[in-house]
Enzyme design. Structure first.
Site, short mmCIF file in Angstrom:
data_model
loop_
_atom_site.label_atom_id
_atom_site.label_comp_id
_atom_site.label_asym_id
_atom_site.label_seq_id
_atom_site.Cartn_x
_atom_site.Cartn_y
_atom_site.Cartn_z
N ARG A 224 0.85 -1.19 0.00
CA ARG A 224 0.00 0.00 0.00
C ARG A 224 0.89 1.25 0.00
O ARG A 224 1.92 1.28 0.69
CB ARG A 224 -0.90 0.05 1.24
CG ARG A 224 -2.05 -0.93 1.22
CD ARG A 224 -3.11 -0.60 0.17
NE ARG A 224 -4.24 -1.49 0.25
CZ ARG A 224 -4.39 -2.59 -0.51
NH1 ARG A 224 -3.50 -2.90 -1.43
NH2 ARG A 224 -5.46 -3.35 -0.36
N HIS A 272 -1.33 -0.28 -9.78
CA HIS A 272 -2.00 -1.16 -8.81
C HIS A 272 -2.55 -2.42 -9.51
O HIS A 272 -3.75 -2.70 -9.46
CB HIS A 272 -3.13 -0.40 -8.08
CG HIS A 272 -3.51 -1.08 -6.78
ND1 HIS A 272 -3.88 -0.40 -5.65
CD2 HIS A 272 -3.60 -2.40 -6.43
CE1 HIS A 272 -4.16 -1.25 -4.69
NE2 HIS A 272 -4.00 -2.48 -5.13
P1 NAP Z 1 -1.45 -11.09 5.67
O1 NAP Z 1 -1.53 -12.56 5.36
O2 NAP Z 1 -2.40 -10.54 6.66
O3 NAP Z 1 0.05 -10.82 6.16
C1 NAP Z 1 0.47 -9.64 6.73
C2 NAP Z 1 1.91 -9.80 7.20
O4 NAP Z 1 2.39 -8.51 7.65
C3 NAP Z 1 2.06 -10.75 8.39
O5 NAP Z 1 3.23 -11.53 8.24
C4 NAP Z 1 2.23 -9.81 9.58
O6 NAP Z 1 3.01 -10.33 10.65
C5 NAP Z 1 2.97 -8.66 8.94
N1 NAP Z 1 2.79 -7.42 9.71
C6 NAP Z 1 1.64 -6.74 9.94
N2 NAP Z 1 1.87 -5.65 10.71
C7 NAP Z 1 3.20 -5.66 10.96
C8 NAP Z 1 4.07 -4.81 11.71
N3 NAP Z 1 3.60 -3.73 12.35
N4 NAP Z 1 5.38 -5.12 11.76
C9 NAP Z 1 5.85 -6.22 11.13
N5 NAP Z 1 5.09 -7.08 10.41
C10 NAP Z 1 3.78 -6.80 10.33
O7 NAP Z 1 -1.59 -10.24 4.35
P2 NAP Z 1 -1.36 -10.69 2.83
O8 NAP Z 1 -2.49 -11.46 2.32
O9 NAP Z 1 -0.01 -11.31 2.75
O10 NAP Z 1 -1.37 -9.26 2.09
C11 NAP Z 1 -0.44 -8.24 2.37
C12 NAP Z 1 -0.86 -6.93 1.72
O11 NAP Z 1 -0.62 -6.96 0.31
C13 NAP Z 1 -2.34 -6.59 1.81
O12 NAP Z 1 -2.68 -6.08 3.08
C14 NAP Z 1 -2.49 -5.55 0.71
O13 NAP Z 1 -2.24 -4.28 1.24
C15 NAP Z 1 -1.38 -5.91 -0.28
N6 NAP Z 1 -1.92 -6.36 -1.57
C16 NAP Z 1 -1.67 -5.62 -2.69
C17 NAP Z 1 -2.12 -6.04 -3.92
C18 NAP Z 1 -1.78 -5.29 -5.18
O14 NAP Z 1 -2.34 -5.58 -6.24
N7 NAP Z 1 -0.89 -4.35 -5.16
C19 NAP Z 1 -2.86 -7.23 -4.04
C20 NAP Z 1 -3.11 -7.94 -2.88
C21 NAP Z 1 -2.64 -7.51 -1.65
P3 NAP Z 1 2.56 -11.64 11.49
O15 NAP Z 1 2.70 -12.79 10.52
O16 NAP Z 1 3.54 -11.70 12.57
O17 NAP Z 1 1.14 -11.40 11.91
C1 GLV Z 2 -5.43 -5.41 -3.63
O1 GLV Z 2 -4.82 -4.40 -3.52
C2 GLV Z 2 -5.81 -6.27 -2.55
O2 GLV Z 2 -5.71 -5.86 -1.38
O3 GLV Z 2 -6.22 -7.42 -2.82
#
Ligand code: NAP
Ligand code: GLV
Length: 309
Positions: A224, A272
């Site tokens: 983000r 994005h």
């Molecule tokens: P997720 O499974 O919820 O994983 C989040 C990770 O971030 C976890 O490992 C968590 O740690 C860590 N984290 C959160 N807060 C933290 C902090 N303060 N300090 C250190 N580590 C922290 O999320 P995800 O499914 O992998 O997705 C991640 C992000 O990708 C989404 O939230 C979204 O913003 C982005 N995204 C972007 C796109 C795009 O098209 N650009 C598409 C999809 C997603 P723990 O494991 O210890 O809880």
């Molecule tokens: C896209 O940005 C998502 O959060 O899936």
């Protein structure tokens, strides 16, 4: 019982077709709605207008059309106590890892540099670098970070991971919390950010943060935009401390025409597009959560409103 669908990017017809295949007879209405607000029990949403979800008195669960949920939690009038599930989808994960691998390899093989040299018609011969010496640090080791890290390990890069809690992932050096951040950054040549946007991560990546990486490091951000202080990133690129950046997300989207990232020689902008949940792949998990919510069971992939992810 009716599912409310709100999104300016996802196709409601495709979602309806895929969901009805799994849940025959499902009633779905595209919002915002102005009548029969009482019928709505569930909402499947991307970036609902602020205050919108509060208008449905019988809403018992919110399902995100994205992996991130900041587009829901930013609503100051979000109804309290309604559970929120994020989107977890194998195709979305696959697309994100592909984006990460492509970006890391492009920086590693200096294609950004060769693209610039081609524009100058310059034959700038360089020895190809050794992948086993390029350390890739992944911030955020959740669903997406873990998959990307595993694929980077399989591709032969030394990989480090940073998260809130310590992880054990084969081949990945794990760091956690504020205590582990310094050592993680010091050893990272290409930083990939896959953190969610929360109160703790907003503005996390500023000039001081980026300067903790070795000179000549690269930055890839498909998480983000607001995790990054954009003017600080530009400063660190201009000073030569960072060699380049690949950015998919921005504080303001679409990125305004006047934004310096558009023309910065060291920045690649993508709009994005790193990953998304296609209904043909993501609907089974969403349908499962619809069934669970309607049966009064705990949904899968629930977020914790206290941490914001
Ligand atoms: P997720 O499974 O919820 O994983 C989040 C990770 O971030 C976890 O490992 C968590 O740690 C860590 N984290 C959160 N807060 C933290 C902090 N303060 N300090 C250190 N580590 C922290 O999320 P995800 O499914 O992998 O997705 C991640 C992000 O990708 C989404 O939230 C979204 O913003 C982005 N995204 C972007 C796109 C795009 O098209 N650009 C598409 C999809 C997603 P723990 O494991 O210890 O809880
Ligand atoms: C896209 O940005 C998502 O959060 O899936």
């Amino acid at each position: 019982m009716t599912l409310l669908f709100i999104s300016h990017v996802d196709d409601p017809k495709e979602w309806q077709t895929e969901l009805r295949r799994l849940l025959p007879g499902l009633k779905m209405r595209v919002g915002p709605q102005t009548r029969n607000l009482d019928d709505i029990d569930l909402a499947l949403v991307w970036a609902p207008p602020p205050g919108e979800l509060r208008r449905y008195p019988n809403l018992k669960a919110i399902l995100s059309l994205g992996a991130g949920v900041d587009h829901i939690l930013k609503d100051p009038r979000l109804p309290k106590g309604v559970p929120i599930a994020r989107l977890v989808d194998p195709m979305l994960t696959e697309l994100m890892s592909e984006y990460v691998l492509l970006s890391v390899l492009r920086h590693h093989r200096e294609f950004d540099h060769f693209e610039a040299m081609q524009r100058k018609k310059k034959w700038d011969y360089r020895f190809p670098p050794d992948r086993s010496k390029r350390r890739v640090g992944v911030m955020g080791m959740g669903v997406l970070g873990t998959d990307a890290a595993r694929k980077l390990v399989a591709a032969g890069f030394p990989v480090l991971g940073w998260s809130r809690r310590q992880k054990r992932i084969p081949g990945v050096e794990s760091y956690s919390g504020t205590a582990g951040l310094g050592a993680f950054l010091k050893r990272t040549d290409i930083l990939v950010c896959l953190l969610p946007l929360t109160g703790a991560t907003r503005d996390l990546i500023d000039a001081k943060f980026l300067k903790r990486m070795p000179k000549g490091a690269y930055f890839v951000n498909p998480s983000r935009g607001a995790v990054v202080v954009e003017k600080d990133l530009i400063g660190v690129l201009d000073s030569g401390h960072l060699a380049g950046a690949t950015l998919d997300v921005f504080r303001e989207e679409p990125l305004p025409k006047s934004h310096p990232f558009w023309t910065h020689p060291k920045v690649l902008v993508t709009p994005h597009v790193a990953a998304m949940g296609y209904p043909y792949s993501a609907a089974p998990r969403v349908a499962l959560n619809i069934r669970r919510a309607r049966a009064g069971k705990r949904m899968l992939d629930l977020i914790d409103p206290k941490t914001g992810y």
